[in-house]
Enzyme design. Sequence first.
Site, mmCIF file in Angstrom:
data_model
loop_
_atom_site.group_PDB
_atom_site.id
_atom_site.type_symbol
_atom_site.label_atom_id
_atom_site.label_comp_id
_atom_site.label_asym_id
_atom_site.label_seq_id
_atom_site.Cartn_x
_atom_site.Cartn_y
_atom_site.Cartn_z
ATOM 1 N N ARG A 140 5.734 38.052 55.492
ATOM 2 C CA ARG A 140 5.605 39.201 54.785
ATOM 3 C C ARG A 140 7.054 39.891 55.932
ATOM 4 N NH1 ARG A 140 4.571 43.565 53.142
ATOM 5 N NH2 ARG A 140 5.545 45.321 51.722
ATOM 6 N N HIS A 143 9.834 43.166 55.387
ATOM 7 C CA HIS A 143 11.097 43.784 55.188
ATOM 8 C C HIS A 143 12.063 43.151 55.837
ATOM 9 C CE1 HIS A 143 7.623 46.052 53.584
ATOM 10 N NE2 HIS A 143 8.798 46.547 52.966
ATOM 11 N N ARG A 165 31.969 40.959 38.943
ATOM 12 C CA ARG A 165 30.968 41.612 39.882
ATOM 13 C C ARG A 165 29.637 41.220 40.734
ATOM 14 N NH1 ARG A 165 28.098 44.581 34.760
ATOM 15 N NH2 ARG A 165 27.132 42.590 33.953
ATOM 16 N N LEU A 197 26.243 51.375 36.719
ATOM 17 C CA LEU A 197 26.362 50.257 37.081
ATOM 18 C C LEU A 197 27.750 50.391 35.779
ATOM 19 C CD1 LEU A 197 25.565 47.026 37.712
ATOM 20 C CD2 LEU A 197 25.054 46.587 35.057
ATOM 21 N N GLU A 255 24.201 56.186 32.888
ATOM 22 C CA GLU A 255 24.745 55.660 31.838
ATOM 23 C C GLU A 255 23.064 55.374 30.872
ATOM 24 O OE1 GLU A 255 24.520 51.967 34.031
ATOM 25 O OE2 GLU A 255 22.881 52.546 35.976
ATOM 26 N N LYS A 312 24.360 45.111 40.539
ATOM 27 C CA LYS A 312 22.746 44.927 39.634
ATOM 28 C C LYS A 312 21.769 43.841 40.055
ATOM 29 C CE LYS A 312 23.913 42.681 35.023
ATOM 30 N NZ LYS A 312 23.572 43.769 34.365
ATOM 31 N N TYR A 332 21.832 40.095 39.495
ATOM 32 C CA TYR A 332 21.169 38.988 38.024
ATOM 33 C C TYR A 332 22.945 39.566 37.524
ATOM 34 C CZ TYR A 332 19.587 42.918 35.444
ATOM 35 O OH TYR A 332 20.281 44.017 34.911
#
Length: 301
Positions: free
Chosen positions: A100, A102, A51, A203, A179, A147, A32
Amino acid sequence: MTTAYLNGEFLPLAEARVSPMDRGFLFGDGIYEVIPVYSRRPFRLDEHLARLQRSLDAIRLANPLTPDAWRALVGRLVAEAEWNDQSVYLQVTRGPMAVRNHAFPATVTPTVFGLVEALVTPAAELCEKGVAAVSAPDFRWLRCNIKSTSLLANCLLRQIAVDAGCAETLLLRDGILAEGSASNIFVVRNGVLLAPQKNHLMLTGITYDVVLELAAAHGLPSEVRDITDAEVRAADELWLTSSTKEVLAIVELDGQKVGAGGTALAGSPRDMGTAAGLPGPIFKQMYGWYQDFKRDVMRCG
Ligand code: PDD
């Protein structure tokens, strides 16, 4: 009514629907961006889109849109929103799967979502008084430069601050500052701005880059390097930065006033003005530079 974007369509947010089999929902398999918008002009849009591309590359997901298509999407969301100052949220997940599993599906149809909210930057009082923070060991993974929407660890870490009545949690890994749970952290020591290195443990914020650029432009010495826990505790000033918080002073860490570390040297900036536990003089300079820079960018486009 808030307009959202979902998979090629602009629609009221309340009508947006995704499958419960979406890998974003089941695995947090997505990335995102959060882009601040001032006076209906996105701030550093190209850097945010770059980014976003790096995050997609890191999770091996082809970018579903061209840069021009992203710009058009953001432009329309911004134009249709009711506020002048906005926060644009963009998310791309690996999309729905039939069963489902992975492993990546053979055929991937990414889910692309966009949303605008009002940008709520810190109130004037917070900028003048600063905020309190706590520290915690960083128990996240080793790909913090992505991110990613897999934010459970960040949420757990942020809640430590909330439970302590604080604004942010500073994350330390093996005694080195990484961070904040949703921000980057800067340290000021003896008139020098210290910033953690850009690596897989943090990040790289778009705001982080702006702050370092502003320091260079105004002749504030800076060093990008590992910062130890001891240096954090002996800081003259601590700041947090993010697209929604901009630059904010941290005036208390783990109950101790920042700048009261007993290591302030005679003649250091701390010695020449502000008391411990209040935003320091270099923060005030940077805050002013940041606001001026924003105004110039918004005026000139
Ligand atoms: N988060 N580090 C982390 C872990 C973050 O989540 C963020 C921002 C930053 C600062 O990045 P930037 O300056 O580009 O906003 C650093 C956003 C605001 C969020 O998750 O809402």
